[in-house]
Design a protein around this motif. Structure first.
Motif, mmCIF file in Angstrom:
data_model
loop_
_atom_site.group_PDB
_atom_site.id
_atom_site.type_symbol
_atom_site.label_atom_id
_atom_site.label_comp_id
_atom_site.label_asym_id
_atom_site.label_seq_id
_atom_site.Cartn_x
_atom_site.Cartn_y
_atom_site.Cartn_z
ATOM 1 N N ASP A 8 34.172 -5.309 23.009
ATOM 2 C CA ASP A 8 35.205 -5.140 24.020
ATOM 3 C C ASP A 8 35.165 -6.286 25.034
ATOM 4 O O ASP A 8 36.115 -6.472 25.801
ATOM 5 C CB ASP A 8 35.022 -3.807 24.756
ATOM 6 C CG ASP A 8 35.346 -2.611 23.874
ATOM 7 O OD1 ASP A 8 36.326 -2.704 23.117
ATOM 8 O OD2 ASP A 8 34.630 -1.598 23.940
ATOM 9 N N GLN A 9 34.061 -7.038 25.049
ATOM 10 C CA GLN A 9 33.905 -8.113 26.021
ATOM 11 C C GLN A 9 33.696 -9.491 25.383
ATOM 12 O O GLN A 9 33.954 -10.512 26.020
ATOM 13 C CB GLN A 9 32.695 -7.825 26.932
ATOM 14 C CG GLN A 9 32.766 -6.520 27.686
ATOM 15 C CD GLN A 9 31.536 -6.286 28.538
ATOM 16 O OE1 GLN A 9 30.847 -7.223 28.924
ATOM 17 N NE2 GLN A 9 31.253 -5.032 28.834
ATOM 18 N N VAL A 10 33.218 -9.523 24.148
ATOM 19 C CA VAL A 10 32.804 -10.781 23.528
ATOM 20 C C VAL A 10 33.651 -11.075 22.298
ATOM 21 O O VAL A 10 33.854 -10.198 21.444
ATOM 22 C CB VAL A 10 31.308 -10.716 23.123
ATOM 23 C CG1 VAL A 10 30.893 -12.010 22.429
ATOM 24 C CG2 VAL A 10 30.429 -10.455 24.338
ATOM 25 N N ASP A 11 34.132 -12.292 22.204
ATOM 26 C CA ASP A 11 34.863 -12.767 21.031
ATOM 27 C C ASP A 11 33.898 -13.613 20.190
ATOM 28 O O ASP A 11 33.599 -14.752 20.541
ATOM 29 C CB ASP A 11 36.072 -13.590 21.454
ATOM 30 C CG ASP A 11 36.889 -14.093 20.266
ATOM 31 O OD1 ASP A 11 36.525 -13.768 19.109
ATOM 32 O OD2 ASP A 11 37.876 -14.823 20.495
ATOM 33 N N LEU A 12 33.404 -13.057 19.105
ATOM 34 C CA LEU A 12 32.406 -13.752 18.288
ATOM 35 C C LEU A 12 32.971 -14.944 17.528
ATOM 36 O O LEU A 12 32.217 -15.702 16.913
ATOM 37 C CB LEU A 12 31.761 -12.769 17.307
ATOM 38 C CG LEU A 12 30.809 -11.745 17.923
ATOM 39 C CD1 LEU A 12 30.322 -10.769 16.866
ATOM 40 C CD2 LEU A 12 29.627 -12.435 18.589
ATOM 41 N N ALA A 71 26.311 -7.880 20.809
ATOM 42 C CA ALA A 71 27.591 -8.215 21.426
ATOM 43 C C ALA A 71 28.469 -6.983 21.555
ATOM 44 O O ALA A 71 28.727 -6.292 20.567
ATOM 45 C CB ALA A 71 28.304 -9.284 20.600
ATOM 46 N N ASP A 72 28.922 -6.709 22.775
ATOM 47 C CA ASP A 72 29.935 -5.689 23.031
ATOM 48 C C ASP A 72 31.287 -6.310 22.681
ATOM 49 O O ASP A 72 31.779 -7.202 23.383
ATOM 50 C CB ASP A 72 29.877 -5.276 24.505
ATOM 51 C CG ASP A 72 30.917 -4.219 24.864
ATOM 52 O OD1 ASP A 72 31.817 -3.949 24.054
ATOM 53 O OD2 ASP A 72 30.821 -3.662 25.983
ATOM 54 N N ILE A 88 19.130 -11.600 22.984
ATOM 55 C CA ILE A 88 20.212 -12.148 23.807
ATOM 56 C C ILE A 88 21.350 -11.142 23.924
ATOM 57 O O ILE A 88 21.926 -10.712 22.924
ATOM 58 C CB ILE A 88 20.775 -13.447 23.207
ATOM 59 C CG1 ILE A 88 19.668 -14.423 22.837
ATOM 60 C CG2 ILE A 88 21.762 -14.097 24.169
ATOM 61 C CD1 ILE A 88 20.166 -15.632 22.063
ATOM 62 N N ASN A 89 21.697 -10.792 25.171
ATOM 63 C CA ASN A 89 22.898 -10.008 25.428
ATOM 64 C C ASN A 89 24.068 -10.986 25.551
ATOM 65 O O ASN A 89 24.196 -11.700 26.546
ATOM 66 C CB ASN A 89 22.734 -9.200 26.715
ATOM 67 C CG ASN A 89 23.955 -8.347 27.011
ATOM 68 O OD1 ASN A 89 24.955 -8.377 26.293
ATOM 69 N ND2 ASN A 89 23.891 -7.571 28.083
ATOM 70 N N LEU A 90 24.930 -11.019 24.540
ATOM 71 C CA LEU A 90 26.014 -12.005 24.510
ATOM 72 C C LEU A 90 27.109 -11.721 25.531
ATOM 73 O O LEU A 90 27.949 -12.590 25.799
ATOM 74 C CB LEU A 90 26.614 -12.076 23.102
ATOM 75 C CG LEU A 90 25.655 -12.566 22.016
ATOM 76 C CD1 LEU A 90 26.352 -12.568 20.655
ATOM 77 C CD2 LEU A 90 25.131 -13.959 22.333
ATOM 78 N N SER A 91 27.124 -10.523 26.112
ATOM 79 C CA SER A 91 28.086 -10.227 27.167
ATOM 80 C C SER A 91 27.802 -11.040 28.423
ATOM 81 O O SER A 91 28.680 -11.226 29.261
ATOM 82 C CB SER A 91 28.059 -8.729 27.511
ATOM 83 O OG SER A 91 28.459 -7.959 26.405
ATOM 84 N N TYR A 92 26.564 -11.499 28.562
ATOM 85 C CA TYR A 92 26.176 -12.316 29.713
ATOM 86 C C TYR A 92 25.694 -13.674 29.219
ATOM 87 O O TYR A 92 24.631 -14.155 29.578
ATOM 88 C CB TYR A 92 25.066 -11.626 30.511
ATOM 89 C CG TYR A 92 25.496 -10.320 31.122
ATOM 90 C CD1 TYR A 92 26.136 -10.280 32.356
ATOM 91 C CD2 TYR A 92 25.278 -9.114 30.460
ATOM 92 C CE1 TYR A 92 26.535 -9.086 32.919
ATOM 93 C CE2 TYR A 92 25.675 -7.915 31.018
ATOM 94 C CZ TYR A 92 26.314 -7.901 32.252
ATOM 95 O OH TYR A 92 26.705 -6.718 32.805
#
Length: 300
Positions: free
Chosen positions: A180-184, A177-178, A144-148
């Protein structure tokens, strides 16, 4: 000694390196998967690390015993070597929310069916069942790409239930997860942080906690001060070997008694065959078409 149908004990994420020797860096698969955190400038490194690891898993298992499902809505092809394996039936890609919802529903159904109809007190996990069975069920790896991974895509409770039950049903998860884009810290992603061990790259080195390694490797790492690095890039070789294996170029593999080229894969690289025989497990066919479309030519 483990059965050939047993899922590998460790995810081959890289190498543990010391001054005088190097050993494989294996993350216990009992953890159910990996959560990889990175920053945008590390994207190419992370893509290579993940693709190397996934190809390594495919190489360790018998043909068709592992299915890879990539959930990634990005425009670029992130895993080009894995994409070449679509023609041999082990790689699945879901490029938008509609396809992803269908793919997740499919994996949820597999997990639910296995928990209710296959697993038991004697065999509480698919790994245990497959080790004692002559007819193993395939494992699945969800990437899973968490940015999308949009907020509206999935109910947090539904996802938490799935993540919690997946490993025992033979479904493993790689999430990346990037940062810079994703807040875990978001509630919808909490199940991944709760269940999956976290890793990152720092100056080309894999940052990890020693307790996340297989026990023997953790002891070795602590004793000799070993450092963890991504594996040498073997994607081309591993992908080529898997394609050859899927094409029955290895001796001793079952073959089809009929194999007729009828088209090409979407990327134009692989031949699509009309096949009958032991490998395809197809022994009957119905050919339909209007006059002049080539039915007799195909048979001749």
């Amino acid at each position: 000694m483990g059965s050939k149908n047993q899922f590998p004990m460790g995810f081959p994420l890289g190498d543990l390196c010391g001054k005088e020797f190097m050993v494989p860096y294996l993350v216990p698969t009992d953890g159910g998967g990996l959560l990889i955190e990175y920053f945008e400038h590390q994207e190419v490194e992370i893509n290579t690390l993940l693709e190397n690891c996934i190809l390594g898993l495919l190489s360790l298992l018998p043909q068709n015993l592992l299915q890879v499902h990539v959930f990634d809505f990005g425009f670029k092809k992130r895993f080009p070597y894995l994409a070449d394996l679509q023609a041999v039936g082990v790689y699945n890609i879901y490029l938008n929310s509609q396809k992803a919802d269908w793919g997740l529903q499919k994996l949820e159904d597999i997990s639910r069916d296995r928990h209710h109809d296959l697993l038991s007190i004697d065999h509480p996990t698919l790994n245990s069942f497959n080790q004692s069975s002559d007819y193993p069920y395939p494992y699945h790896l969800m990437v899973i790409n968490l940015s999308y991974f949009p907020e509206s895509y999935i109910n947090p409770k539904r996802f938490a239930d799935f993540v919690e039950s997946a490993r025992d049903a033979g479904i493993y998860l790689f999430a990346f997860a990037d940062l810079d884009q994703v807040d875990l810290s978001e509630n919808r992603l909490q199940p991944l942080k709760d269940y999956l061990p976290e890793f990152s790259l720092v100056d080309g080195e894999i940052s990890h906690e020693p307790n996340l390694l297989l026990a023997d490797l953790a002891s070795l790492s602590e004793r000799f001060g070993l450092r963890a690095f991504p594996s040498v890039d073997n994607r081309y070789r591993m992908a080529s070997d898997l394609i050859n294996r899927g094409s029955n170029k290895e001796t001793g593999k079952p073959t089809d008694f009929l194999e007729i080229p009828i088209g090409r894969s979407p990327d134009g690289r692989s031949t699509i065959n009309f096949s009958l025989g032991e490998n395809s497990e197809n022994y009957h066919a119905i050919i339909t078409g209007t006059t002049g479309t080539g039915k007799s030519t195909l048979l001749n």
